[in-house]
Design a protein around this motif. Sequence first.
Motif, PDB file in Angstrom:
ATOM      1  N   ALA A 255       0.756  -1.135   0.053  1.00  0.00           N
ATOM      2  CA  ALA A 255       0.103  -0.356  -0.066  1.00  0.00           C
ATOM      3  C   ALA A 255       1.308   1.526   0.315  1.00  0.00           C
ATOM      4  CB  ALA A 255      -0.858  -0.268   1.400  1.00  0.00           C
ATOM      5  N   ALA A 256       1.576   1.215   0.837  1.00  0.00           N
ATOM      6  CA  ALA A 256       2.655   2.434   0.935  1.00  0.00           C
ATOM      7  C   ALA A 256       3.386   2.230  -0.204  1.00  0.00           C
ATOM      8  CB  ALA A 256       4.256   2.463   1.939  1.00  0.00           C
ATOM      9  N   LEU A 257       3.962   1.449  -1.225  1.00  0.00           N
ATOM     10  CA  LEU A 257       5.485   1.488  -2.303  1.00  0.00           C
ATOM     11  C   LEU A 257       3.995   2.152  -3.009  1.00  0.00           C
ATOM     12  CD1 LEU A 257       7.259  -1.584  -2.900  1.00  0.00           C
ATOM     13  CD2 LEU A 257       7.473   0.565  -1.834  1.00  0.00           C
ATOM     14  N   ASP A 258       2.847   1.917  -3.711  1.00  0.00           N
ATOM     15  CA  ASP A 258       1.661   2.156  -4.317  1.00  0.00           C
ATOM     16  C   ASP A 258       1.738   3.885  -4.209  1.00  0.00           C
ATOM     17  OD1 ASP A 258       0.293   0.560  -6.296  1.00  0.00           O
ATOM     18  OD2 ASP A 258      -1.946   1.358  -5.660  1.00  0.00           O
ATOM     19  N   LYS A 259       1.886   3.984  -3.128  1.00  0.00           N
ATOM     20  CA  LYS A 259       1.574   5.982  -2.917  1.00  0.00           C
ATOM     21  C   LYS A 259       3.235   6.755  -3.490  1.00  0.00           C
ATOM     22  CE  LYS A 259      -2.305   6.047  -1.274  1.00  0.00           C
ATOM     23  NZ  LYS A 259      -3.086   5.854  -2.134  1.00  0.00           N
ATOM     24  N   ARG A 260       3.901   5.640  -3.495  1.00  0.00           N
ATOM     25  CA  ARG A 260       5.399   5.899  -3.718  1.00  0.00           C
ATOM     26  C   ARG A 260       4.879   7.099  -5.191  1.00  0.00           C
ATOM     27  NH1 ARG A 260      11.278   4.643  -5.798  1.00  0.00           N
ATOM     28  NH2 ARG A 260      11.882   5.405  -3.859  1.00  0.00           N
ATOM     29  N   GLY A 261       6.143   8.169  -5.196  1.00  0.00           N
ATOM     30  CA  GLY A 261       6.427   9.157  -6.005  1.00  0.00           C
ATOM     31  C   GLY A 261       5.122  10.454  -5.782  1.00  0.00           C
ATOM     32  N   LYS A 262       3.775   9.776  -5.659  1.00  0.00           N
ATOM     33  CA  LYS A 262       2.867  10.148  -6.023  1.00  0.00           C
ATOM     34  C   LYS A 262       2.459  10.767  -4.408  1.00  0.00           C
ATOM     35  CE  LYS A 262       0.646   5.914  -7.362  1.00  0.00           C
ATOM     36  NZ  LYS A 262      -0.174   5.182  -7.217  1.00  0.00           N
ATOM     37  N   ILE A 263       2.826  10.957  -3.151  1.00  0.00           N
ATOM     38  CA  ILE A 263       2.425  12.014  -1.489  1.00  0.00           C
ATOM     39  C   ILE A 263       4.814  11.846  -1.354  1.00  0.00           C
ATOM     40  CG2 ILE A 263       1.415  10.585  -0.898  1.00  0.00           C
ATOM     41  CD1 ILE A 263       2.479   9.022   0.965  1.00  0.00           C
ATOM     42  N   PRO A 264       4.536  12.714  -1.035  1.00  0.00           N
ATOM     43  CA  PRO A 264       5.851  13.754  -0.080  1.00  0.00           C
ATOM     44  C   PRO A 264       6.816  12.377   0.831  1.00  0.00           C
ATOM     45  CG  PRO A 264       3.947  14.912   0.556  1.00  0.00           C
ATOM     46  CD  PRO A 264       3.744  14.137   0.126  1.00  0.00           C
TER      47      PRO A 264
ATOM     48  N   ALA B 113      11.636  -7.644 -25.907  1.00  0.00           N
ATOM     49  CA  ALA B 113      12.483  -6.800 -26.879  1.00  0.00           C
ATOM     50  C   ALA B 113      12.826  -7.770 -27.805  1.00  0.00           C
ATOM     51  CB  ALA B 113      13.758  -7.504 -26.045  1.00  0.00           C
ATOM     52  N   LEU B 114      12.464  -9.073 -27.731  1.00  0.00           N
ATOM     53  CA  LEU B 114      11.798  -9.534 -29.742  1.00  0.00           C
ATOM     54  C   LEU B 114      10.264  -9.090 -29.686  1.00  0.00           C
ATOM     55  CD1 LEU B 114      13.517 -13.340 -27.706  1.00  0.00           C
ATOM     56  CD2 LEU B 114      15.020 -11.522 -29.796  1.00  0.00           C
ATOM     57  N   LEU B 115       9.851  -9.314 -29.288  1.00  0.00           N
ATOM     58  CA  LEU B 115       8.416  -8.514 -30.252  1.00  0.00           C
ATOM     59  C   LEU B 115       8.403  -6.739 -30.043  1.00  0.00           C
ATOM     60  CD1 LEU B 115       5.915 -10.249 -27.126  1.00  0.00           C
ATOM     61  CD2 LEU B 115       5.886 -10.773 -30.004  1.00  0.00           C
ATOM     62  N   GLY B 116       9.294  -6.235 -30.070  1.00  0.00           N
ATOM     63  CA  GLY B 116       9.746  -5.004 -30.600  1.00  0.00           C
ATOM     64  C   GLY B 116       8.991  -4.250 -29.625  1.00  0.00           C
ATOM     65  N   ALA B 117       8.962  -4.644 -28.126  1.00  0.00           N
ATOM     66  CA  ALA B 117       7.764  -3.506 -27.513  1.00  0.00           C
ATOM     67  C   ALA B 117       9.402  -3.074 -26.164  1.00  0.00           C
ATOM     68  CB  ALA B 117       7.477  -3.993 -26.667  1.00  0.00           C
ATOM     69  N   GLY B 118      11.098  -3.209 -26.475  1.00  0.00           N
ATOM     70  CA  GLY B 118      11.668  -3.042 -25.448  1.00  0.00           C
ATOM     71  C   GLY B 118      11.878  -1.494 -25.276  1.00  0.00           C
ATOM     72  N   ASP B 119      12.048  -0.644 -25.589  1.00  0.00           N
ATOM     73  CA  ASP B 119      12.110   0.819 -25.888  1.00  0.00           C
ATOM     74  C   ASP B 119      11.056   1.527 -25.346  1.00  0.00           C
ATOM     75  OD1 ASP B 119      13.985   0.984 -27.407  1.00  0.00           O
ATOM     76  OD2 ASP B 119      13.111   1.702 -29.454  1.00  0.00           O
ATOM     77  N   TRP B 120       9.519   0.889 -25.399  1.00  0.00           N
ATOM     78  CA  TRP B 120       8.467   0.951 -23.837  1.00  0.00           C
ATOM     79  C   TRP B 120       9.384   0.387 -23.136  1.00  0.00           C
ATOM     80  CZ3 TRP B 120       4.084   3.252 -26.837  1.00  0.00           C
ATOM     81  CH2 TRP B 120       4.157   3.628 -28.662  1.00  0.00           C
ATOM     82  N   CYS B 121       9.667   0.099 -22.701  1.00  0.00           N
ATOM     83  CA  CYS B 121       9.498  -0.607 -21.220  1.00  0.00           C
ATOM     84  C   CYS B 121      10.725  -0.598 -19.888  1.00  0.00           C
ATOM     85  CB  CYS B 121       9.370  -2.086 -21.572  1.00  0.00           C
ATOM     86  SG  CYS B 121       7.539  -2.594 -22.669  1.00  0.00           S
ATOM     87  N   ARG B 122      10.647  -0.564 -18.937  1.00  0.00           N
ATOM     88  CA  ARG B 122      11.645  -0.106 -17.855  1.00  0.00           C
ATOM     89  C   ARG B 122      11.265  -1.397 -16.734  1.00  0.00           C
ATOM     90  NH1 ARG B 122      11.788   3.223 -14.259  1.00  0.00           N
ATOM     91  NH2 ARG B 122      10.411   5.366 -14.538  1.00  0.00           N
ATOM     92  N   PHE B 123      11.911  -1.702 -16.293  1.00  0.00           N
ATOM     93  CA  PHE B 123      11.620  -2.334 -14.947  1.00  0.00           C
ATOM     94  C   PHE B 123      11.793  -1.125 -13.956  1.00  0.00           C
ATOM     95  CE2 PHE B 123      14.066  -3.558 -11.100  1.00  0.00           C
ATOM     96  CZ  PHE B 123      12.702  -4.933 -10.295  1.00  0.00           C
ATOM     97  N   ASP B 124      10.388  -1.661 -13.204  1.00  0.00           N
ATOM     98  CA  ASP B 124      10.327  -0.149 -12.114  1.00  0.00           C
ATOM     99  C   ASP B 124       9.457  -0.891 -10.526  1.00  0.00           C
ATOM    100  OD1 ASP B 124       9.852   1.755 -10.397  1.00  0.00           O
ATOM    101  OD2 ASP B 124       8.365   2.513 -12.266  1.00  0.00           O
ATOM    102  N   PRO B 125      10.495  -1.439  -9.992  1.00  0.00           N
ATOM    103  CA  PRO B 125      10.477  -2.042  -8.621  1.00  0.00           C
ATOM    104  C   PRO B 125       8.703  -0.970  -7.797  1.00  0.00           C
ATOM    105  CG  PRO B 125      12.328  -0.837  -8.045  1.00  0.00           C
ATOM    106  CD  PRO B 125      12.290  -0.551  -9.776  1.00  0.00           C
ATOM    107  N   GLY B 126       8.965  -0.089  -8.233  1.00  0.00           N
ATOM    108  CA  GLY B 126       8.166   0.541  -7.357  1.00  0.00           C
ATOM    109  C   GLY B 126       6.777   0.289  -7.690  1.00  0.00           C
TER     110      GLY B 126
END
Lengths: 438, 438
Positions: free
Chosen positions: B192-201, B261-274
């Motif tokens: 629940a806290a991580l889901d708020k990360r970047g949205k609250i101070p 990446a093989l499906l051509g979507a690599g540039d659109w995607c990045r890992f974000d542990p948040g």
Amino acid sequence: MEKIPGVKYMRDFYPEEMRLRLWIEDHWRQASLRAGFQEWDSPIMEYLELYARKSGDEIVGQLFTIAPRDADAKDDKRMAIRPEMTPSLARMIAARQAALPKPIKWFCISRMCRSERGQRGRLREFWQWNVDVLGSPDPTADAEVISVAVNALSSMGLTSEEVEVRFNSRTLSAAILAAVGVSSEQQPGIYAALDKRGKIPAEALREMFAKVGLESAVVDRIEEAMGCKSLDELEAFASNQKLSGHKEALANLREVERALALLGAGDWCRFDPGIVRGLAYYTGPVFEIFDRKANLRALAGGGRYDNLLSVVGGQPMPGVGFGMGDVVLGELLKDLDKLPSSAMELDDFVIPLDDERKWDVLEIIAALRRAGRRTDYASAAGNLGKLMKRADQLGAARVVLVGGDEWTRGNLKIKDMKNRTEAEIAVKEFLTHPARSS
Amino acid sequence: MEKIPGVKYMRDFYPEEMRLRLWIEDHWRQASLRAGFQEWDSPIMEYLELYARKSGDEIVGQLFTIAPRDADAKDDKRMAIRPEMTPSLARMIAARQAALPKPIKWFCISRMCRSERGQRGRLREFWQWNVDVLGSPDPTADAEVISVAVNALSSMGLTSEEVEVRFNSRTLSAAILAAVGVSSEQQPGIYAALDKRGKIPAEALREMFAKVGLESAVVDRIEEAMGCKSLDELEAFASNQKLSGHKEALANLREVERALALLGAGDWCRFDPGIVRGLAYYTGPVFEIFDRKANLRALAGGGRYDNLLSVVGGQPMPGVGFGMGDVVLGELLKDLDKLPSSAMELDDFVIPLDDERKWDVLEIIAALRRAGRRTDYASAAGNLGKLMKRADQLGAARVVLVGGDEWTRGNLKIKDMKNRTEAEIAVKEFLTHPARSS
């Protein structure tokens, strides 16, 4: 854990049923667009007041209403799921009436709900195609909406031998009824009776007439008028009976008939003085569409409603339109064996012949999809017979095999599923021109 | 009479808005079909119990429920308007689970309602595109649904510079959290806290962590893990911290990334542990799609839900999918000026030059429509300048003039509205080949 069923008298659309629904919707949409109509839509719910004001009591009794959030919620904010589109149409047009260029030619293909008793041809959720012209009093507008309905039915493969449009005019009926001695207070009761004509025994019908308080001589004259099979016959009847007051309405309906013929819908349409439509708001020509064997309920119904806008607070504005549901239409198409195949269609199905190739498969399907081809794939190698059967199930036109000796040679094997032919093609060339098979 | 408004926080679709909605729906549909998905739909309402069982409390609190017809109606027959499609999907699949060929690849484009507080990007009625694969535990299935979303966005003219997919894995997060010292009871509070990360101070976030009862050293390690910008960084962090138990989930997410990446979507995607997603039913990879400027709420969200079928009484079955709404997407396209023109398009507009020709006009428009041309007409002669302006308004490519000297010669005058050229053509020839202009 127990399974939860879907809501009663509503349909689940599995892909096979969904393709048929979309097929019907597409024919409705294309016929509308060809005739220069523009698509619109409203929210799934409206304030209850809109229906209370415009619709007949029958429809208000069938509303699904939204439970108020607070016990003390004000009544005027209560909402109901739309049971028909005409009130929403009137509301939206009234809101921008001055700004909208005339005539307003709109259509919609809309989900709606009525809490009716479920039976053949009646479900609690259905789709309805509405086509309306507002701002034109011209009889060509009446004919045009009918011809749009005919064009859609014709594009689905139905013919004038299977389906017919029965038209009449409320103004004409009112003039004839007045001339044969029905008072304006008696007219609603007569319309209700006429609406049941052919649906209940002749005996019961005469009883309905009697209840309105008509002398039997008047009933005989009404029955004679009802027997007229064309506008010429009706005119001859009126002339024999020395009736007057019907000439303007008759001339108007003759123009509608002439326009229908010029629009190519003449064979589909016939005058039927028994069509009066139940709803109170019709003011001129009215029509219903039936299968000629009359096994089913009406496919569509509509007519001219010149007072509708005033009811929702707009300026007076002539209007004409109809509604056609998906349920009876679907039954008729099924009965006549005119539904299209509901099978899935796919261009390519890509199979890895060994598990190492599963990653290469991804590059290939991405290229095929970029080329606009409908492409599915097997995510792992497996029993080739089973995978080929899967390709068939999915309606694949082509199977692309990735692996084996062909792969070692830098090639793919392409199977044409229709002609049962095979070809080998270089991977590079295939990725550049994925639509080519050899 | 007073006008009645439309329901608050719901939209009226006048033709201009409707064309934009259909444009979005069409791009969603085509991207789905290209990837071999089949369309399905459910009724607008379900029994309340279905939502009570599957959805989070937040959604149940936002339901529009149907008012019971009888005061003593049984509770288990109460109904609600669908606020999301996943419960209906699970119900329909559970009903035919054994018979449906696997993997089940379905999509829907669905109207739904939530009784939320209205605000930017949140309306009480909206459309949502859902794409799901059921029956495949393979990481290519996770990648495929993401790539379908990317393909649809790309086909609308959006680029990887404007939009990004942030992905993570709930299994991976759970393993890392366990390894740094978070107990399984503490995990929901952390999500629940991580889901708020970047949205609250940052301050407020630390307070949320503190409430769960974590030591500040543990919070520091979580913050460090959250700072990882790639799977390599996360792996290095885990190795430095000598964590264990995360390797399987990491390997799985690496395969998803490779497939993307093989499906051509690599540039659109990045890992974000948040990215952890609020809903309880996610069990593996999860993702959300944002505009890169992050001005707006998420465009889409989804992930793997391997336990969903069991909740509705079905057999266990792996699943992965996402939902994308029309509201935020529409705002982004508008902000980036990527919405298409919403103007109407018409092929022909036919005008009678004198009132006697109004009947001939009908034959001509019937022929044009039969030839598949989108055709509108003026029902009477009038000020030609005004009628030409009307033709322009309607987006007519051609105007056909019926009457005058040309008619006397047995001809029609055709005006090309784009090139502003004119031609005269014999009526007979025109009716035989209505697409030809000269």
